[in-house]
Scaffold this motif. Structure first.
Motif, mmCIF file in Angstrom:
data_model
loop_
_atom_site.group_PDB
_atom_site.id
_atom_site.type_symbol
_atom_site.label_atom_id
_atom_site.label_comp_id
_atom_site.label_asym_id
_atom_site.label_seq_id
_atom_site.Cartn_x
_atom_site.Cartn_y
_atom_site.Cartn_z
ATOM 1 N N ALA A 212 8.520 -9.403 -13.454
ATOM 2 C CA ALA A 212 7.083 -9.149 -13.524
ATOM 3 C C ALA A 212 6.598 -8.654 -12.159
ATOM 4 O O ALA A 212 7.141 -9.048 -11.121
ATOM 5 N N VAL A 213 5.588 -7.789 -12.179
ATOM 6 C CA VAL A 213 5.056 -7.247 -10.929
ATOM 7 C C VAL A 213 3.542 -7.430 -10.898
ATOM 8 O O VAL A 213 2.847 -7.175 -11.891
ATOM 9 N N VAL A 214 3.054 -7.868 -9.737
ATOM 10 C CA VAL A 214 1.615 -7.915 -9.469
ATOM 11 C C VAL A 214 1.360 -6.899 -8.365
ATOM 12 O O VAL A 214 2.099 -6.865 -7.375
ATOM 13 N N THR A 215 0.328 -6.075 -8.537
ATOM 14 C CA THR A 215 -0.007 -5.136 -7.464
ATOM 15 C C THR A 215 -1.510 -5.075 -7.254
ATOM 16 O O THR A 215 -2.277 -5.269 -8.200
ATOM 17 N N ALA A 216 -1.902 -4.795 -5.986
ATOM 18 C CA ALA A 216 -3.316 -4.587 -5.653
ATOM 19 C C ALA A 216 -3.546 -3.106 -5.353
ATOM 20 O O ALA A 216 -4.599 -2.735 -4.854
ATOM 21 N N ASN A 217 -2.547 -2.295 -5.691
ATOM 22 C CA ASN A 217 -2.489 -0.937 -5.163
ATOM 23 C C ASN A 217 -3.062 0.089 -6.148
ATOM 24 O O ASN A 217 -2.358 0.635 -6.992
ATOM 25 N N GLY B 135 0.821 -1.209 0.000
ATOM 26 C CA GLY B 135 0.000 0.000 0.000
ATOM 27 C C GLY B 135 0.853 1.255 0.000
ATOM 28 O O GLY B 135 2.087 1.197 0.086
ATOM 29 N N GLY B 136 0.175 2.399 -0.129
ATOM 30 C CA GLY B 136 0.882 3.677 -0.189
ATOM 31 C C GLY B 136 1.399 3.943 -1.600
ATOM 32 O O GLY B 136 1.335 3.068 -2.479
ATOM 33 N N THR B 137 1.926 5.153 -1.780
ATOM 34 C CA THR B 137 2.330 5.509 -3.149
ATOM 35 C C THR B 137 3.804 5.895 -3.249
ATOM 36 O O THR B 137 4.280 6.208 -4.323
ATOM 37 N N SER B 138 4.515 5.821 -2.139
ATOM 38 C CA SER B 138 5.891 6.293 -2.178
ATOM 39 C C SER B 138 6.872 5.105 -2.237
ATOM 40 O O SER B 138 7.488 4.841 -3.276
ATOM 41 N N ILE B 139 6.975 4.358 -1.121
ATOM 42 C CA ILE B 139 7.897 3.204 -1.152
ATOM 43 C C ILE B 139 7.373 2.171 -2.163
ATOM 44 O O ILE B 139 8.162 1.530 -2.875
ATOM 45 N N ALA B 140 6.047 2.052 -2.247
ATOM 46 C CA ALA B 140 5.475 1.075 -3.189
ATOM 47 C C ALA B 140 5.907 1.390 -4.621
ATOM 48 O O ALA B 140 6.169 0.488 -5.416
ATOM 49 N N ARG B 141 5.999 2.675 -4.943
ATOM 50 C CA ARG B 141 6.458 3.061 -6.294
ATOM 51 C C ARG B 141 7.903 2.590 -6.505
ATOM 52 O O ARG B 141 8.237 2.049 -7.567
ATOM 53 N N ASP B 142 8.737 2.774 -5.471
ATOM 54 C CA ASP B 142 10.135 2.317 -5.568
ATOM 55 C C ASP B 142 10.199 0.803 -5.770
ATOM 56 O O ASP B 142 11.002 0.307 -6.552
#
Ligand code: NAP
Ligand code: HSE
Length: 450
Positions: A107-112, A89-96
């Motif tokens: 490959a990346v899976v996200t629920a965010n 969750g969140g938009t800062s560390i998650a972006r990194d």
């Protein structure tokens, strides 16, 4: 995690970044159905590690300590990890996290959905550049596979209408307020306890979480990146039990709806010039006869109209551990197959199509309205309000005023015919300043689903 797959089977190692409600759910679901997935896919999914913030925290789903780490970066960069699952969750560390993984070709899976809404363009561009895929089924409508529906199932359709109950927390609150007369704050606390709400629940109740999701669906349906700042958003905090009762008396149920409507669609078979799309989130009076009125509690539903298929409906749990884990597992399966067969771009995660699209300004939208005023019950009150509507060329379709005592404040309910939002806004501004009007007017749009 112990591997449950035969030795000869391809194995994909994944890193879970987040072991909370959703991360714990994914861990648990893989324990339960990992072997089943392996037999269906011909690929084993193995959790190589789980990054969390606090190693000592007691967890509802227990994860073996040997898998836990606080160091997401080392886990993401491990050479044996080819799939990164961002569930922090969140938009800062998650972006990194997501950029680090994509730039390494993982490959990346996200629920965010908040992350995709804020940085989607950048993340999808990074995925394109690296040739790695970004999967996001769990970001919208919990367990309902709506991303797959729009990307694949309805690929041959132009989407003319999409209405979504896409926030489980708000639907849970509105349902319990209506069914039990429950108090807003009490039900919100229950939604938090049940793992439905965001870490910051104002994202839910103020409509932003639904806006993140509806922006993703609108972008998929119309092929242009919807800037979240262009989405008109209203939450459910101002909805009272009084409004629910009057709505019910009039044959409606109040739902927080995400709405995506085209207004000047492209001529069939030609490239579009400009496609104007309403993309908004607001509490809406839904006719009791419409199927969305009976979607209750944590359930979500998305109603999609395609120009070939007609009307379709998707229903399921919109939030919570297991429903969201199910959507993540679906992405894990797609990602594992793509990794095994080297098919990075089957249907790109997001791709512009069919010309330029623009989000319609809310002032230019036209709808019907429910209006509740608190007015002083004295001669001439109704006439003064009706005059303002008349001057604004806004038609009144019905009025309810429960019997009160002369001179006292009473509710006055109007149902208003189709009118432009700008005209309604200006009329309400004038009405709100009348001395007989005792509180800010409550205006809720009414949807016809035409
Ligand atoms: P959550 O319960 O708060 O879990 C977040 C997890 O991330 C926790 O395990 C936390 O560690 C870990 N974490 C946070 N910051 C970290 C850091 N800097 N380094 C390592 N680990 C870190 O949240 P959630 O409800 O699972 O939601 C996760 C994501 O899924 C969010 O994007 C949310 O919007 C999305 N989502 C949630 C639902 C739902 O129903 N809950 C549904 C769909 C999508 P600790 O456990 O040690 O605190
Ligand atoms: N907080 C979100 C909701 C979680 O209530 O819908 C699912 O995205």
């Amino acid at each position: 995690m112990q591997s449950l797959v035969p030795l000869f089977m391809t194995q994909v190692n994944l890193a879970l970044i987040g072991g909370g409600t959703v991360g714990g759910g994914v861990y648990q679901a893989l324990q339960r159905n990992g072997a089943l997935m392996a037999s269906r896919l011909g690929i084993g999914l193995r959790i190589a590690g789980v990054a969390v913030r606090d190693l000592r925290k007691s967890r509802a789903v227990s994860i073996p300590p040997a898998l836990l780490t606080k160091d997401w970066k080392t886990l993401v960069q491990r050479p044996d990890v080819s799939l990164v699952v961002e569930l922090m969750g969140g938009t800062s560390i998650a972006r990194d996290v997501v950029l680090t993984a994509l730039r390494q070709g993982k490959a990346v899976v996200t629920a965010n959905k908040a992350l995709l809404s804020a940085h989607g363009e950048e993340l999808f561009a990074a995925a394109r550049e690296s040739g790695a895929n970004l999967y996001y089924e769990a970001s919208v409508a919990g367990g309902i596979p709506i991303i797959k529906v729009l990307r694949e199932g309805l690929i041959g359709n132009r989407i003319t209408r999409l209405y979504g109950i896409v926030n489980g927390t708000c639907n849970y609150i509105l349902s319990r307020m209506k069914q039990e007369g429950a108090d807003f704050e009490v039900v919100l606390a229950d939604a938090q306890r049940l793992g439905y709400a965001e870490a910051d629940p104002t994202l839910d109740v103020e409509g932003h979480d639904a806006a993140h999701k509806i922006g993703i669906l609108a972008s998929l349906a119309h092929g242009f990146w919807v800037n979240p700042r262009h989405i008109h958003v209203e939450g459910i905090r101002s909805i009272t039990r009084l409004d629910m009762q009057f709505a019910s008396q009039l044959g409606y149920t109040i739902k927080l709806l995400g709405i995506v409507k085209t207004h000047s669609g492209p001529a069939s078979g030609k490239r579009a010039r400009k496609c104007e799309v309403q993309v908004s989130v607001y509490p809406t009076l839904v006719p009791d006869s419409h199927v969305l009125a009976s979607v209750n509690n944590v359930f979500n539903a998305v109603f999609v109209r395609g120009d070939v298929v007609g009307d379709t409906l998707y229903y399921g749990r919109g939030a919570g551990q297991d429903a969201t884990a199910s959507a993540v597992l679906s992405d894990l399966a797609d990602a594992a197959l793509d990794i095994k067969f080297g098919s990075n771009v089957r249907i790109p995660p997001f791709v512009p199509h069919e010309g330029d699209g623009v989000v319609q300004r809310i002032d230019d939208t036209v709808s019907r309205y429910y209006l509740r005023l608190a007015v002083t019950d004295k001669p001439g009150t109704l006439a003064r309000i009706a005059d303002i509507f008349g001057e604004a060329k806004i038609g009144i379709s019905s009025v309810i005023q429960p019997e009160g005592h002369e001179g006292e404040s009473v509710p006055l309910i109007f149902m208003i015919h189709d009118a432009p939002n700008s005209a309604m806004r200006k009329a309400l501004d004038r009405i709100g300043r009348l001395s007989v009007v005792k509180a800010a007017p409550v205006m809720i749009r009414v949807e016809s689903f035409d």
